[in-house]
Each structure stands twice: as C-alpha cells, then as structure tokens.
Write an enzyme that holds these catalytic residues in place. Structure first.
Site, PDB file in Angstrom:
ATOM      1  N   GLU A 118       0.821  -1.164   0.011  1.00 23.53           N
ATOM      2  CA  GLU A 118       0.067  -0.182   0.025  1.00 23.53           C
ATOM      3  C   GLU A 118       0.861   1.195   0.044  1.00 23.53           C
ATOM      4  O   GLU A 118       2.316   1.224   0.419  1.00 23.53           O
ATOM      5  CB  GLU A 118      -0.932  -0.043   1.005  1.00 23.53           C
ATOM      6  CG  GLU A 118      -2.153  -0.876   1.012  1.00 23.53           C
ATOM      7  CD  GLU A 118      -3.483  -0.387   2.027  1.00 23.53           C
ATOM      8  OE1 GLU A 118      -3.170   0.316   2.685  1.00 23.53           O
ATOM      9  OE2 GLU A 118      -4.328  -1.302   1.789  1.00 23.53           O
ATOM     10  N   HIS A 246      -9.311  11.118   2.093  1.00 26.37           N
ATOM     11  CA  HIS A 246      -8.946   9.781   1.173  1.00 26.37           C
ATOM     12  C   HIS A 246      -8.689  10.636  -0.124  1.00 26.37           C
ATOM     13  O   HIS A 246      -9.729  11.208  -0.522  1.00 26.37           O
ATOM     14  CB  HIS A 246      -9.945   8.648   1.382  1.00 26.37           C
ATOM     15  CG  HIS A 246      -9.223   7.486   0.657  1.00 26.37           C
ATOM     16  ND1 HIS A 246      -9.115   7.366  -0.694  1.00 26.37           N
ATOM     17  CD2 HIS A 246      -8.842   6.423   1.392  1.00 26.37           C
ATOM     18  CE1 HIS A 246      -8.549   6.121  -0.706  1.00 26.37           C
ATOM     19  NE2 HIS A 246      -8.412   5.601   0.405  1.00 26.37           N
ATOM     20  N   ARG A 293      -1.382  10.144   1.824  1.00 26.20           N
ATOM     21  CA  ARG A 293      -2.608  10.591   1.523  1.00 26.20           C
ATOM     22  C   ARG A 293      -2.698  12.084   1.398  1.00 26.20           C
ATOM     23  O   ARG A 293      -3.329  12.549   0.597  1.00 26.20           O
ATOM     24  CB  ARG A 293      -3.490  10.009   2.237  1.00 26.20           C
ATOM     25  CG  ARG A 293      -3.873   8.523   1.989  1.00 26.20           C
ATOM     26  CD  ARG A 293      -4.644   7.840   3.115  1.00 26.20           C
ATOM     27  NE  ARG A 293      -5.144   6.477   2.669  1.00 26.20           N
ATOM     28  CZ  ARG A 293      -5.941   5.723   3.580  1.00 26.20           C
ATOM     29  NH1 ARG A 293      -6.363   6.268   4.639  1.00 26.20           N
ATOM     30  NH2 ARG A 293      -6.020   4.590   3.219  1.00 26.20           N
ATOM     31  N   HIS A 355     -11.935  11.431   5.434  1.00 28.03           N
ATOM     32  CA  HIS A 355     -11.860   9.856   5.699  1.00 28.03           C
ATOM     33  C   HIS A 355     -11.602   9.329   7.228  1.00 28.03           C
ATOM     34  O   HIS A 355     -12.292   8.640   7.598  1.00 28.03           O
ATOM     35  CB  HIS A 355     -10.895   9.379   4.699  1.00 28.03           C
ATOM     36  CG  HIS A 355     -10.502   7.780   4.853  1.00 28.03           C
ATOM     37  ND1 HIS A 355     -11.593   7.176   4.464  1.00 28.03           N
ATOM     38  CD2 HIS A 355      -9.813   7.172   4.879  1.00 28.03           C
ATOM     39  CE1 HIS A 355     -11.202   5.699   4.530  1.00 28.03           C
ATOM     40  NE2 HIS A 355     -10.114   5.975   4.927  1.00 28.03           N
ATOM     41  N   ARG A 390      -2.243   9.741   8.971  1.00 25.91           N
ATOM     42  CA  ARG A 390      -2.408   8.690   9.044  1.00 25.91           C
ATOM     43  C   ARG A 390      -1.618   7.774   7.879  1.00 25.91           C
ATOM     44  O   ARG A 390      -1.954   8.101   6.818  1.00 25.91           O
ATOM     45  CB  ARG A 390      -3.785   8.277   9.158  1.00 25.91           C
ATOM     46  CG  ARG A 390      -3.969   6.629   9.714  1.00 25.91           C
ATOM     47  CD  ARG A 390      -5.370   6.287   9.714  1.00 25.91           C
ATOM     48  NE  ARG A 390      -6.055   6.398   8.490  1.00 25.91           N
ATOM     49  CZ  ARG A 390      -6.420   5.303   7.751  1.00 25.91           C
ATOM     50  NH1 ARG A 390      -5.882   4.282   8.136  1.00 25.91           N
ATOM     51  NH2 ARG A 390      -7.039   5.545   6.578  1.00 25.91           N
TER      52      ARG A 390
END
Length: 524
Positions: A118, A246, A293, A355, A390
């Site tokens: 990811e 997001h 992100r 998000h 995050r």
C-alpha cells in the site's frame, strides 16, 4: 439506573469488540453498546487492509514499520505509541484475527495470509480480504461477541452523556471531588427512554466524525458522539485539526462518495487528468501515486483547481495488466458498474473526501484518558500514533491493539472498585412540555455544518476561512444546545448536538495552529 457491569464498552467496531472480547476472556462482565445494528460500524467500511505479520523473507521489521509510520505522521507522532504498535500489532493481528477468529484473509500458496503493498509502506505487509477487509474483520468480531457468555450486546442505543461525579451527583458537597466516570446515559430511539448504565470502568470506542463533511467515506452514524461526550465531561482532547482526506472516492454527481481502496494505487493504478496525463510528477516526483494521502489529496485538489474540472481519474489499466480485477477488487468494480462505469475500459472519476480523524481523546499506551474511570480506543482516541497524518492500514490495527490494552488495564483495576450509589446520582429528567424535533430543521442545520467544514476547513485552509466558519457555526451551537434542553430526545437531535460540538473543536484547533503539517494545510 437500569444496570451495572464491570466494563461498559461504547462502540462495536474493531476497537470496541476487541476490548469486549479481551475483558470478557479475563473474567469481567461486559456490556457492549452499538449505535446501530451490531456490525454496522465504520470498521465494516474499510476496504484496503490491516498491517499483519509478513513472512521473514519479506525483509520487514518493527523498525521499518515504525519508520514508515513516522514519515507519514510528519514529525508529530508519539514515538512510544509507534514502537508499541510496530512491535505488538502485526503479531496480534495474526494471532487474534486470523488464528483465533478465522478472519478470511486472502492466502498465499503456503496457506498463510498473503500480504500486499500500500502507499507509503516500504514492504508488502498488508493483510487483506479482497477489497472488503473491514467487513470480513467486523463479521468475525460480531459473531465472536454475540457468542461470548461474558458479553451482553445492546444494539441501536445512542450515547447521551457520560455519567460523571460530581456533575451528576445529588449531593452539592461532592463538587470538591475530582471528576470520575461511572458509565453512561443511553437513549433508545424505539421507546424514547433514557437509561443509566453504571460501570466500574467505561471504554469509548465510538469511532470518528467524517459525516461532518459534505464529501466523506464515512457512514451517517460517524457524528463524533464519543468525542463530544468526552469534551462535555472535560476530558483532554488534542490534534483536532488533523482530519485526513482519502484521495480517491468515486465521483458521481449527486451521489454519496464511495471509497476506492488505497490498494489500487498500491498495485500500480495511475492518477490522470481529463487529457489522460499523469500529473503526480508535478507534486511528488519520487513517490508519484504512492505518496502519503495528504500529498495526493492536495495534488488532486490543486489539479482540479487549475483545470476547473470537478474530478480527476484513476486509471486501472496498469493493474488489470497483471491482476484479475474482478477477483482482487470485486467491491470496487461492483460500485463502478452500478453507476454505468466500466473500469476495465475507462479511467474512473475520483475526488478526495473526508476519511479519518487523527485527533481525539488523549490516551496513554494503555488507553487511559485524563478522566479516572474512562478509557478510549480506536478513532475516537488520540494515541499519538498517527501524528499529523495517518499511514494507510494502521487504523484497524491501532483499534485492535488499544482495544486489547485498554481492556487489560481496565480489568487490572477492577479488584477493590465499587460502583457508585445509584441513589446519589440524579435520575434522567425530561422537559415537562417538550418541543417536537422538526426533521427539516435538523437537515438544514446539518447542511450548514457539512458545507461549512468542507468549504472552509477542508483540504486547504486559510485563517480567514476558518474565522468565517467559526462565526457561522457559533450561533448554531447555542441554538442547538438550547433546543436540546427544551425538546424531546431523538437520535437526530443527539447526532446534531455531537456534530456541532465536534465541528467547533476542529475549527478552534485549526485556527490555533498556523503551521502547515500533514493533513492540516494552511496556504496562508
């Protein structure tokens, strides 16, 4: 007061269910409260995955994971929390979720979970169940808590307030005592009744507040109930300016946003503009689509602003060239096809959306808040793990780790504890001639909150916009609070009360912090 228990867990996602199971395994009596039907939590919406324990040959390590988390957190991570999660989390994910609960993670040829990559991760360490990992985890957790004899599950109950002394005590001389939490008042929308649930220890696991934003990946229940209740009880709250967006949600005008998992870019999907040009080289030339992100969200925002287009596009062709999309990402493909889009033939229109909340009720490494008797875990809590932004797939693991640790610490405190005398606590009082809640007015107020935060406290912020937003919402909070004390309770009113409190917490924190860091970006 209607009931007593050793541990009251408010919230039934991964943090709440993990805490309930761990405490019950240790012999405590547990009441687990779900705002909706059990299983309808934010956890169930998580697509991408959870950090697991990869094979040794992958070359991963706690130190490497900690480095990735710290890099994404933009220098604001709590180092002790990062080390704790990096060392304990992946093993707990494997032993508890896979080995004990049997979460159906996608497996490799050796019969073990097959980790994937990811964005912003330095190793393939993400356990996944196709592109519906959260749903698979939540389903297994829900079944386990329903079947545990030590857990009483209460569904479709709303948190009204935490029960605290001396605030809810009848004796005026209790005012000299320090604040302690003794459970919660809960509202049943089906009956209109409020009940008091006393507990020796209470754990907040009520999730986040993404529904406060016009464009969000969160369900309507994510209204910040636990954060607002903790604020009213005077718990310490930090980092409210850090709200992660997001980068990729499905853009269909007039429709709610659907999350398109981070794993798509992890497996090689490209972001392109309407001309078909990849644009991330202008914003993050080294990491491109695999940048953190906040970087990707701002890049999309700036690309849209420069072009005047309402969206950009996610091209799955590079992924389709090496993977069977229908097998690996069935949820994404189903969502697109339901809107008449074919990801195998055309790029998908995407926009960023609110998000994940990186701030919350401050807790220590065992989930303790600043208020005796109150613990917190999951998105409502701020462990310091995420810092200012995050890292993908850390949130589910954080909820698991702090759910476990909070339960263990709470159970250790139980010997010698006693419940307060119910006769010394004020019964719930309703107005003698309550006003009726008007759904149209509630909807109008929500529209103001959600559009104001999106426009003025969104991906890019300025002091002037934040000042305008705070002024616009100040009167709404006073009006809502007054109406709350005069009206019949309803879930809609309770959600609105929580939402306006949390909106102002975000705005105040953003105004007080002039420094751009992570997902708090001030252009001024």
């Amino acid at each position: 007061m209607n009931g007593t228990t050793d541990l009251l867990v408010l919230g039934a996602g991964i943090a709440g269910c993990s805490a309930a199971l761990r405490a019950a395994d240790l012999g405590a009596s547990v009441v687990l409260v779900a705002k909706d039907d059990l299983g309808a939590s934010n956890t169930a919406w998580a697509q991408g995955g959870i950090i697991g324990l990869p094979p040794e040959e992958e070359g991963d390590s706690p130190a490497l994971l900690a480095s990735d988390i710290e890099a994404a957190g933009a220098g604001l991570c709590r180092h002790e929390a990062v080390r704790l999660l990096a060392e304990e989390g992946p093993r707990l994910c494997r032993s508890f979720l896979w080995e004990r609960l049997g979460v159906p993670f996608d497996l490799g040829t050796d019969g073990s979970p097959d980790p994937t990559a990811e964005a912003a991760h330095s190793a393939r360490r993400i356990y996944h169940a196709k592109d519906a990992t959260g749903l698979a985890i939540q389903t297994a957790l829900s079944e386990a808590v329903r079947n545990h004899p030590g857990i009483q599950v209460r569904e479709n109950l709303c948190l009204v307030d935490l029960i605290t002394s001396p605030h809810h005590c009848l004796s005026p001389v209790r005012v000299y005592e320090p604040i302690q939490v003794h459970g919660a008042y809960l509202f049943d929308p089906a009956t209109g009744a409020v009940e008091g649930q006393l507990a020796k220890r209470t754990l907040l696991a009520t999730g986040g507040l993404g529904y406060l934003y016009l464009h969000t990946t969160n369900p309507p229940g994510a209204t910040g109930d636990g954060l607002a209740a903790a604020y009213r009880a005077s718990a310490r709250i930090v980092n409210c300016e850090y709200l992660q967006f997001h980068p990729t949600t499905l853009y269909v005008p007039g429709k709610p946003r659907t999350l398109l998992t981070e794993a798509l870019r992890g497996e090689g999907a490209h972001l392109v503009n309407r001309k078909g040009e990849r644009f991330m080289a202008r914003y993050a030339p080294e990491q491109m689509e695999l940048a953190p992100r906040d970087v990707v969200s701002r890049a999309i925002f700036q690309e849209m602003a420069a072009s005047g287009e309402p969206c950009v596009f996610l091209d799955l062709a590079p992924v389709a060239a090496r993977l069977d999309l229908d097998s690996h990402f069935p949820t994404v493909l189903a969502a697109c096809r339901a809107e008449g889009l074919d990801p195998l033939r055309q790029p998908i229109p995407v926009v960023p959306a609110a998000h994940y909340f990186c701030g919350g009720v401050l807790v220590d490494l065992e989930g303790r808040t600043s208020l005796p008797g109150l613990y917190a875990a999951g998105e409502v809590a701020c462990t310091g793990l995420h810092g200012a932004n995050r890292l993908a797939s850390t949130s589910l693991l954080e909820g698991l780790v702090w759910g476990f640790r909070g339960a263990e610490a709470a159970v250790r405190e139980l010997p010698g504890l006693s419940l307060p005398d119910a006769g010394d606590l004020a019964p719930w009082r309703t107005p003698e001639d309550p006003q009726e809640t008007d759904p149209l007015l509630i909807d109008q107020d929500w529209g103001l909150i959600r559009s104001t935060l999106w426009n003025y406290a969104g991906i890019v912020r300025t002091g002037a916009r934040l000042q305008r937003a705070r002024a616009d919402l100040e009167y709404l909070q006073h009006r809502t609070e007054r109406f709350y004390h005069e009206a019949s309770l309803s879930r809609e009113l309770l959600d609105l009360r929580s939402g306006i409190i949390c909106a102002r917490l975000i705005l105040n924190a953003a105004l007080q912090n002039p420094e751009s860091r992570g997902c708090h970006y001030r252009v001024d």
